[in-house]
Design an enzyme around this catalytic site. Sequence first.
Site, short mmCIF file in Angstrom:
data_model
loop_
_atom_site.label_atom_id
_atom_site.label_comp_id
_atom_site.label_asym_id
_atom_site.label_seq_id
_atom_site.Cartn_x
_atom_site.Cartn_y
_atom_site.Cartn_z
N MET A 126 37.12 36.54 48.49
CA MET A 126 35.76 36.58 49.02
C MET A 126 35.30 38.02 49.20
SD MET A 126 36.03 33.32 51.61
CE MET A 126 34.31 33.31 52.05
N CYS A 127 35.47 38.57 50.39
CA CYS A 127 34.91 39.90 50.68
C CYS A 127 35.64 41.03 49.97
CB CYS A 127 34.89 40.13 52.18
SG CYS A 127 33.82 38.96 53.06
N VAL A 128 36.95 40.92 49.80
CA VAL A 128 37.67 41.96 49.06
C VAL A 128 37.22 41.97 47.60
CG1 VAL A 128 39.95 42.67 48.20
CG2 VAL A 128 39.67 41.99 50.59
#
Length: 200
Positions: A126-128
């Site tokens: 997701m965010c990585v």
Amino acid sequence: MTENAAGADAMSPVEALIVVDAQVAFMTGEEAAPAAAELQVQLKSLLSRAREAGAVIVHLQNDGAPGTADEPGTPGWELHLPVESGPRETVIRKEEDNGFEGTRLGDLLVEEGVRSIVVCGLMSEMCVLATARAALERDYRVVLPHDAHATYDVPAGPGSDAVSAAMASRVAEWALGDEIEIVARACEVPFAERLVTSGE
């Protein structure tokens, strides 16, 4: 995708460290990511070496929706690792998976003359992934240590089996394509030494 194995030629130093969403809700307690304990060790190592080199350090902090584990102002929203405030280390809050979207991350990196970054933290797919991909699209050199990002097990869905957290993390790496530099261990990542002037 460039993948450096142990014993490979030494990689070029990087100029900045982006720590993604290393927040209490994901790093501690019964709801922590399965690999949170090992992840913490690697994040501390990266932070220590980045600080020693005088590298730019950015802690991204996600502002979750009301009722979520990382809702702003709740204990789970707090950053798990201490921040050493200073001219080269800062916290940037975000509301999207992509740490560049709607934040000053891009401007900060430009101001500091950064062209190469290490991305680490949570969650891999997701965010990585979103932050690393956005950096690649901005023509940054991006290094992703395999042991310095983590996520949760993916539950089974209609017509599909469950996916382990470790497998989900590896798939996230693969999804970033040929431009990302994957290294097996965070300890293999060197930081460029940067002089700190008297005005900083």
